[in-house]
Structure formats: structure tokens, C-alpha cells
Write a protein that holds these residues in place. Structure first.
Motif, PDB file in Angstrom:
ATOM      1  N   PRO A  11      -5.661  -2.643   9.893  1.00 37.22           N
ATOM      2  CA  PRO A  11      -6.792  -2.340  10.551  1.00 37.22           C
ATOM      3  C   PRO A  11      -8.049  -2.138   9.707  1.00 37.22           C
ATOM      4  O   PRO A  11      -9.282  -2.699  10.080  1.00 37.22           O
ATOM      5  N   LEU A  12      -7.644  -1.369   8.756  1.00 41.56           N
ATOM      6  CA  LEU A  12      -8.843  -0.879   7.602  1.00 41.56           C
ATOM      7  C   LEU A  12      -8.391  -1.183   6.237  1.00 41.56           C
ATOM      8  O   LEU A  12      -7.086  -0.694   5.874  1.00 41.56           O
ATOM      9  N   GLN A  13      -9.158  -1.712   5.470  1.00 43.08           N
ATOM     10  CA  GLN A  13      -8.840  -1.641   4.079  1.00 43.08           C
ATOM     11  C   GLN A  13     -10.267  -1.366   3.428  1.00 43.08           C
ATOM     12  O   GLN A  13     -11.166  -1.640   3.697  1.00 43.08           O
ATOM     13  N   SER A  14     -10.072  -0.942   1.852  1.00 42.38           N
ATOM     14  CA  SER A  14     -11.270  -0.651   1.207  1.00 42.38           C
ATOM     15  C   SER A  14     -10.735  -0.824  -0.281  1.00 42.38           C
ATOM     16  O   SER A  14      -9.730  -0.181  -0.813  1.00 42.38           O
ATOM     17  N   TYR A  15     -11.607  -1.309  -1.076  1.00 44.68           N
ATOM     18  CA  TYR A  15     -11.189  -1.649  -2.495  1.00 44.68           C
ATOM     19  C   TYR A  15     -12.143  -1.557  -3.487  1.00 44.68           C
ATOM     20  O   TYR A  15     -12.987  -2.174  -3.662  1.00 44.68           O
ATOM     21  N   PRO A  30      -9.278  -7.473  -2.149  1.00 45.33           N
ATOM     22  CA  PRO A  30      -8.397  -6.678  -2.668  1.00 45.33           C
ATOM     23  C   PRO A  30      -8.477  -6.540  -4.147  1.00 45.33           C
ATOM     24  O   PRO A  30      -8.427  -7.859  -4.721  1.00 45.33           O
ATOM     25  N   SER A  31      -8.735  -5.608  -4.888  1.00 39.46           N
ATOM     26  CA  SER A  31      -8.962  -5.517  -6.377  1.00 39.46           C
ATOM     27  C   SER A  31      -7.677  -5.749  -6.876  1.00 39.46           C
ATOM     28  O   SER A  31      -6.621  -5.109  -6.444  1.00 39.46           O
ATOM     29  N   LYS A  32      -7.404  -6.030  -8.278  1.00 40.19           N
ATOM     30  CA  LYS A  32      -6.040  -5.987  -8.878  1.00 40.19           C
ATOM     31  C   LYS A  32      -5.717  -4.581  -9.161  1.00 40.19           C
ATOM     32  O   LYS A  32      -4.487  -4.279  -9.204  1.00 40.19           O
ATOM     33  N   SER A  33      -6.609  -3.789  -9.437  1.00 39.00           N
ATOM     34  CA  SER A  33      -5.996  -2.262  -9.861  1.00 39.00           C
ATOM     35  C   SER A  33      -5.638  -1.693  -8.623  1.00 39.00           C
ATOM     36  O   SER A  33      -4.570  -0.939  -8.581  1.00 39.00           O
ATOM     37  N   ALA A  34      -6.063  -2.059  -7.380  1.00 34.93           N
ATOM     38  CA  ALA A  34      -5.683  -1.618  -6.213  1.00 34.93           C
ATOM     39  C   ALA A  34      -4.291  -2.054  -5.671  1.00 34.93           C
ATOM     40  O   ALA A  34      -3.382  -1.247  -5.417  1.00 34.93           O
ATOM     41  N   VAL A  35      -4.184  -3.426  -6.217  1.00 36.02           N
ATOM     42  CA  VAL A  35      -2.722  -3.740  -5.965  1.00 36.02           C
ATOM     43  C   VAL A  35      -1.698  -3.170  -6.893  1.00 36.02           C
ATOM     44  O   VAL A  35      -0.513  -2.898  -6.649  1.00 36.02           O
ATOM     45  N   LYS A 121       8.946   3.954  -3.018  1.00 35.17           N
ATOM     46  CA  LYS A 121       9.285   5.534  -3.466  1.00 35.17           C
ATOM     47  C   LYS A 121       8.177   6.311  -2.766  1.00 35.17           C
ATOM     48  O   LYS A 121       8.463   7.343  -2.247  1.00 35.17           O
ATOM     49  N   PHE A 122       7.060   5.895  -3.016  1.00 32.07           N
ATOM     50  CA  PHE A 122       5.694   6.554  -2.164  1.00 32.07           C
ATOM     51  C   PHE A 122       5.019   5.678  -1.172  1.00 32.07           C
ATOM     52  O   PHE A 122       5.378   4.416  -1.231  1.00 32.07           O
ATOM     53  N   GLN A 123       4.372   6.376  -0.317  1.00 33.22           N
ATOM     54  CA  GLN A 123       3.577   5.801   0.646  1.00 33.22           C
ATOM     55  C   GLN A 123       2.636   4.813   0.189  1.00 33.22           C
ATOM     56  O   GLN A 123       1.777   4.867  -0.969  1.00 33.22           O
ATOM     57  N   LEU A 124       2.646   3.416   0.903  1.00 34.98           N
ATOM     58  CA  LEU A 124       1.819   2.298   0.413  1.00 34.98           C
ATOM     59  C   LEU A 124       0.479   2.480   1.305  1.00 34.98           C
ATOM     60  O   LEU A 124       0.579   2.739   2.578  1.00 34.98           O
ATOM     61  N   TYR A 125      -0.645   2.006   0.695  1.00 37.71           N
ATOM     62  CA  TYR A 125      -1.847   2.090   1.524  1.00 37.71           C
ATOM     63  C   TYR A 125      -2.768   1.103   0.750  1.00 37.71           C
ATOM     64  O   TYR A 125      -2.526   0.590  -0.598  1.00 37.71           O
ATOM     65  N   PHE A 126      -3.840   0.426   1.446  1.00 40.70           N
ATOM     66  CA  PHE A 126      -4.653  -0.548   0.896  1.00 40.70           C
ATOM     67  C   PHE A 126      -6.006   0.137   0.444  1.00 40.70           C
ATOM     68  O   PHE A 126      -6.952   0.188   1.266  1.00 40.70           O
ATOM     69  N   GLY A 127      -6.116   0.646  -0.597  1.00 44.15           N
ATOM     70  CA  GLY A 127      -7.331   1.184  -1.182  1.00 44.15           C
ATOM     71  C   GLY A 127      -7.539   2.653  -1.186  1.00 44.15           C
ATOM     72  O   GLY A 127      -7.989   3.342  -2.099  1.00 44.15           O
ATOM     73  N   ARG A 128      -7.317   3.012   0.222  1.00 45.95           N
ATOM     74  CA  ARG A 128      -7.487   4.713   0.232  1.00 45.95           C
ATOM     75  C   ARG A 128      -6.418   5.056   1.179  1.00 45.95           C
ATOM     76  O   ARG A 128      -5.694   4.072   1.886  1.00 45.95           O
ATOM     77  N   ARG A 129      -5.942   6.280   1.131  1.00 48.79           N
ATOM     78  CA  ARG A 129      -4.728   6.721   1.701  1.00 48.79           C
ATOM     79  C   ARG A 129      -4.883   6.744   3.302  1.00 48.79           C
ATOM     80  O   ARG A 129      -3.757   6.684   3.912  1.00 48.79           O
ATOM     81  N   SER A 130      -6.057   6.643   4.095  1.00 53.33           N
ATOM     82  CA  SER A 130      -6.264   6.376   5.323  1.00 53.33           C
ATOM     83  C   SER A 130      -5.926   4.906   5.632  1.00 53.33           C
ATOM     84  O   SER A 130      -6.376   4.782   6.799  1.00 53.33           O
ATOM     85  N   ASN A 131      -5.620   4.040   4.783  1.00 48.58           N
ATOM     86  CA  ASN A 131      -5.415   2.511   5.223  1.00 48.58           C
ATOM     87  C   ASN A 131      -4.014   2.253   5.061  1.00 48.58           C
ATOM     88  O   ASN A 131      -3.745   1.293   4.082  1.00 48.58           O
ATOM     89  N   PRO A 132      -3.286   2.504   5.850  1.00 49.16           N
ATOM     90  CA  PRO A 132      -1.756   1.920   5.672  1.00 49.16           C
ATOM     91  C   PRO A 132      -1.553   0.624   6.085  1.00 49.16           C
ATOM     92  O   PRO A 132      -2.509   0.198   6.828  1.00 49.16           O
ATOM     93  N   PRO A 133      -0.518  -0.171   5.693  1.00 47.79           N
ATOM     94  CA  PRO A 133      -0.347  -1.508   6.079  1.00 47.79           C
ATOM     95  C   PRO A 133      -0.054  -1.655   7.563  1.00 47.79           C
ATOM     96  O   PRO A 133       0.292  -0.821   8.246  1.00 47.79           O
ATOM     97  N   ALA A 134      -0.380  -2.835   8.292  1.00 48.87           N
ATOM     98  CA  ALA A 134      -0.052  -2.922   9.536  1.00 48.87           C
ATOM     99  C   ALA A 134       1.492  -3.457   9.697  1.00 48.87           C
ATOM    100  O   ALA A 134       1.829  -4.729   9.881  1.00 48.87           O
TER     101      ALA A 134
END
Length: 235
Positions: A11-15, A30-35, A121-134
Motif C-alpha cells: 500500500p505504501l513505499q518510500s525510498y 526502489p533504491s538498491k540500498s533499500a533492497v 530473521k527480522f521484519q521486512l519493509y519497503f524503505g520505512r518500518r511503516s511500509n510492510p509488504p502486501a
């Protein structure tokens, strides 16, 4: 060589576009560093670990299958009830879909990354902790193909509703990749190579990127019927 393709949708992503605390914008893909950060979290790396740097050597490319909409969020952060809060203006990508391709000649490493993303091992998210995968990440391992070749051969992966809404039978998808993967294209430097994720001394280094594109068939395209009506034609 093996290439891992990951569908990035939420729903939300930020890079990580360079930003101050007051205004945090985002890249449009998506930025390479975020991935790399997400992969490191899946592998169990701590923020202070130097192991992230080794992942900079992965070949990286991302295809924009569904650009999404820009969402602006205004926040007030309070550190103490006795002091006034700090204002923060944050930008997100809403309902976007990207196809990320990572490749390496180290087959064992790619298999390890795929397993880790399926068992993080840890929670995945897209750029910020408030952005979990769908939901669970959709992935595919492609042997003997480069990241660019995979993205140019892969069918359009946008949401079905977006494909139906799109009014053309072909979608022109942008590709952002390591410059060495598309040497015939102009390149530019961006601060997107991981230096350290340590919160006390976080920093990024420059890497060279280039842009390409690919035309993808819209399998859900429905040609609209002509509903124009000329009332004077019957007179």
C-alpha cells in the motif's frame, strides 16, 4: 549466474531520496540500498554489521510496472510533553508495483538470499518500518540470465485492476539499473551504495546508474466501443 526476481508491492513505499528531517521525499522506484537493507534484515544482519557492504556487488535492476500515486503525509513528532513537537513532511508511493532483479555469479549466495527472504530473521519493509509488504513476497529464480534480460522478458506484473484501467494495449515500463548492465545508455551518479546502516554513523556512497525501457503487452486490455453519438446525423 543466477538472477532472483522479486515483486515489490505494498500500500505504501518510500525510498531514501536525500532529505532533511523536516521533509523526507522518495525516489520513484526502489533504491538498491533499500533492497540491500531488506535482504540484510532477512539474513539477520544487525545495523552495525559490515556484511551489508558485500551485497553492493550484486547486479541490480528495477522495472516500474505500476508507478503508483504520490502521497504526502504531515506529522508532528513529540520527544517530550514539555517541549514543542517537530514538524515532519513525508512523501510515499501509494499502490505501486515494481519488479526487482538481483544477480550474481555466486549461485550459493543467490540461493541463500532467496531462502532468507522466504524465512526472514527480522521484519521486512519497503524503505520505512511503516511500509510492510502486501503479503508474502513473490519471487522467482532465473538461471543463466542477467538482471536486464530477465526484466525485458518477464510479462507485465501490474495489478489486474491497473491493467484493465490502462487504456493502451502496450505499457512502456522504465528500468533503472547498474550502469554496467546497460553500457550503451547515459549514466549518472547517485548516493545509493551502502556504507553503513549504523544509526550513529549512517552513510551512503555513490554508484553509477542508467535508465532503459521495455514495452510490455497488456493482456487485460479491452478496446473501448465508440460511444460518440451525433444526433444531427439522423436528420
Amino acid at each position: 549466474m543466477k538472477t532472483l526476481v522479486i515483486r515489490i508491492a505494498a500500500p505504501l513505499q518510500s525510498y531514501g531520496d536525500p532529505a532533511s528531517f523536516e521533509k523526507r521525499t522518495t525516489f520513484r522506484a526502489p533504491s538498491k540500498s533499500a533492497v540491500i537493507g531488506m535482504i540484510g534484515a532477512a539474513l539477520g544482519f544487525r545495523r552495525e554489521s559490515d556484511d551489508y557492504k558485500s551485497l553492493n556487488d550484486l547486479d541490480f535492476a528495477v522495472r516500474v510496472d505500476q508507478p503508483g500515486e504520490v502521497l504526502s503525509d504531515f506529522q508532528i513528532t513529540h520527544y517530550s510533553l514539555k517541549k514543542p513537537g517537530k514538524l515532519s513532511h513525508r512523501i510515499y508511493l501509494q499502490d505501486a508495483v515494481f519488479m526487482v532483479a538481483l544477480s550474481s555469479k555466486q549461485d550459493a549466495l543467490m540461493e541463500k538470499i532467496e531462502y532468507a527472504l522466504r524465512h526472514p530473521k527480522f521484519q521486512l519493509y519497503f524503505g520505512r518500518r511503516s511500509n510492510p509488504p502486501a503479503g508474502i513476497l513473490k519471487m522467482k529464480m532465473c538461471p543463466d540470465k542477467t538482471a536486464i534480460n530477465v526484466l525485458k522478458e518477464l510479462p507485465w506484473q501490474a495489478s489486474v485492476w491497473f491493467q484493465r484501467k490502462y487504456k493502451k494495449d502496450v505499457f512502456n515500463a522504465r528500468i533503472y539499473a547498474d550502469a554496467k548492465l546497460v553500457p550503451d545508455r547515459p549514466n549518472r551518479l547517485i548516493k545509493d551504495a551502502v556504507g553503513s546502516f549504523n544509526q550513529k554513523s549512517r552513510y551512503y556512497e555513490y554508484r553509477s546508474v542508467a535508465e532503459d525501457n521495455v514495452f510490455l503487452e497488456n493482456s487485460n486490455y479491452v478496446q473501448r466501443k465508440n460511444t460518440d453519438h451525433d444526433i444531427w446525423a439522423s436528420i
